[in-house]
Scaffold this active site. Structure first.
Site, mmCIF file in Angstrom:
data_model
loop_
_atom_site.group_PDB
_atom_site.id
_atom_site.type_symbol
_atom_site.label_atom_id
_atom_site.label_comp_id
_atom_site.label_asym_id
_atom_site.label_seq_id
_atom_site.Cartn_x
_atom_site.Cartn_y
_atom_site.Cartn_z
ATOM 1 N N ASN A 138 -9.412 1.829 8.901
ATOM 2 C CA ASN A 138 -8.658 1.619 10.134
ATOM 3 C C ASN A 138 -9.287 2.397 11.291
ATOM 4 O O ASN A 138 -9.959 1.849 12.156
ATOM 5 C CB ASN A 138 -7.190 1.997 9.948
ATOM 6 C CG ASN A 138 -6.286 1.573 11.108
ATOM 7 O OD1 ASN A 138 -5.087 1.420 10.950
ATOM 8 N ND2 ASN A 138 -6.817 1.350 12.303
ATOM 9 N N THR A 139 -9.121 3.720 11.268
ATOM 10 C CA THR A 139 -9.566 4.529 12.406
ATOM 11 C C THR A 139 -11.069 4.391 12.661
ATOM 12 O O THR A 139 -11.501 4.381 13.822
ATOM 13 C CB THR A 139 -9.219 6.007 12.163
ATOM 14 O OG1 THR A 139 -7.840 6.092 11.829
ATOM 15 C CG2 THR A 139 -9.502 6.856 13.387
ATOM 16 N N ALA A 145 -9.515 5.546 3.516
ATOM 17 C CA ALA A 145 -9.450 6.725 4.395
ATOM 18 C C ALA A 145 -10.755 7.515 4.393
ATOM 19 O O ALA A 145 -11.358 7.748 3.352
ATOM 20 C CB ALA A 145 -8.308 7.659 4.030
ATOM 21 N N GLY A 146 -11.146 7.903 5.598
ATOM 22 C CA GLY A 146 -12.277 8.804 5.769
ATOM 23 C C GLY A 146 -13.558 8.136 6.211
ATOM 24 O O GLY A 146 -14.485 8.806 6.671
ATOM 25 N N LYS A 175 0.875 -1.163 0.000
ATOM 26 C CA LYS A 175 0.000 0.000 0.000
ATOM 27 C C LYS A 175 0.915 1.216 0.000
ATOM 28 O O LYS A 175 1.573 1.517 0.999
ATOM 29 C CB LYS A 175 -0.915 0.023 1.226
ATOM 30 C CG LYS A 175 -1.758 1.295 1.261
ATOM 31 C CD LYS A 175 -2.537 1.470 2.540
ATOM 32 C CE LYS A 175 -2.908 2.943 2.686
ATOM 33 N NZ LYS A 175 -3.645 3.225 3.905
ATOM 34 N N GLY A 179 -8.154 9.214 9.033
ATOM 35 C CA GLY A 179 -8.520 9.350 10.441
ATOM 36 C C GLY A 179 -9.568 10.409 10.722
ATOM 37 O O GLY A 179 -9.928 10.631 11.881
#
Lengths: 66, 261
Positions: free
Chosen positions: B213-214, B191-192, B103, B164
């Protein structure tokens, strides 16, 4: 032998190769990558890759990340 | 229906059982990481490449909890702001791991963590030539997405919003244009994604997968959120394949007029 290990000074005792260093550090060679003076050392070369005074060694592994 | 369910994501000959990919950062501990990943149903997990803690070797290792025989491990180049650093981390990640997947992140700015797309393009081209399966984390820009594919990217991973941030899919129309114009590789929103509906929106647009992830690790109950994201990705994908109704301004009665008194 005095080397730079992951950014810090390190006095290696019974070490002449990358393999020796990993044994001394208690590190499983399958879980890491090793760089000596900015060049990757392949796992197959650990046993014969000789380290010398002043070498800059990086040992990395996987940590949590996104 | 059967065709809709039997719809696997394949990249460079590798088949994924889940269209939800998950990160391993920001969890309380490895036990929580493991449980959340199990609850997510994902079989592709991202990891970062960092120095081994030489002086605390008793500390647990991520791979004691995330078995590489069970999960595909996707090393990232997070934290790299130059092409040189990204190449270095990608090569170290390949040597530490067991696959050519990377990645690829080349970050352009600390505050937004937006990609430096010029650097990203250069690094993609170099790594693809070295045999990497390059999955670049990109802006939601159809032009750069196509350039990345031309440079050898095996998928494109446009951001939904800053890493994040949990702001969701900020520009669904750009994502839609990427999906319509960039052919031949999977498009994976990265992301997001802040909650289940964000993941569903990404998948309903037609994205091939979502990387989160986050949105999971930062939830009050990460394990429950992992399960929510799993269902959202499945639901969104099914809805996309099923074909949604057209939006209309006025009502259209569901019950017949015929037979009314």
């Amino acid at each position: 032998m005095k080397i730079k290990l992951n950014g810090d000074d390190y006095a290696a005792k019974q070490v002449s190769t990358v393999s020796d260093l990993l044994v001394e550090l208690g590190i499983n060679p399958l879980r890491v990558a090793v760089e000596v003076n900015m060049a990757i050392v392949k796992k197959a070369q650990y046993a014969e890759f000789a380290l010398k005074d002043g070498d800059c060694v990086e040992v990395v592994n996987f940590v949590g990340g996104g | 229906m059967e065709g809709v369910l039997n719809d696997k994501l394949v990249i460079a000959g590798v088949e994924f059982k889940s269209r939800l990919w998950v990160g391993t950062g920001k969890y309380k501990d490895f036990e929580e990481t493991k449980k959340a990943i199990e609850a997510s149903g994902s079989d592709m997990v991202t990891v970062a490449v960092r120095r081994v803690n030489i002086f605390d070797r008793k500390s647990p290792n991520l791979l004691d909890y995330i078995d590489p025989k069970v999960y595909k491990i996707l090393p990232n180049t997070a934290g790299c702001y130059t092409v040189e650093d990204a190449l270095r981390y990608a090569r170290l990640g390949r040597e530490a791991g067991i696959s050519d997947f990377v990645k690829l992140e080349v970050i352009g700015d600390e505050k937004t963590l937006f990609p430096d797309v010029c650097g990203l393009l250069m690094a993609t081209e170099i790594l693809a030539k070295e045999g990497f399966i390059v999955l670049p984390y990109s802006n939601d820009d159809p032009i750069i997405a196509q350039r990345l594919v031309d440079a050898g990217a095996a998928a494109v991973m446009p951001l939904g919003a800053p890493i994040g941030s949990g702001l969701g899919i900020r520009n669904p129309y750009n994502i839609k244009i990427i999906l319509e114009t960039v052919k031949g590789v999977p498009i994976i929103v990265d992301a997001g994604v802040g909650t289940a509906s964000d993941a569903a929106i990404a998948m309903e647009l037609g994205c091939d997968a979502a990387l989160i992830n986050t949105g999971i690790a930062g939830a009050t109950d990460p394990i429950a959120m992992a399960a929510a994201m799993k269902h959202a990705v499945i639901a969104g994908r099914l809805a996309f394949k099923a074909g949604r109704i057209q939006r209309r301004l006025y009502a259209a009665a569901s019950s017949p007029f015929d037979g009314m008194l």
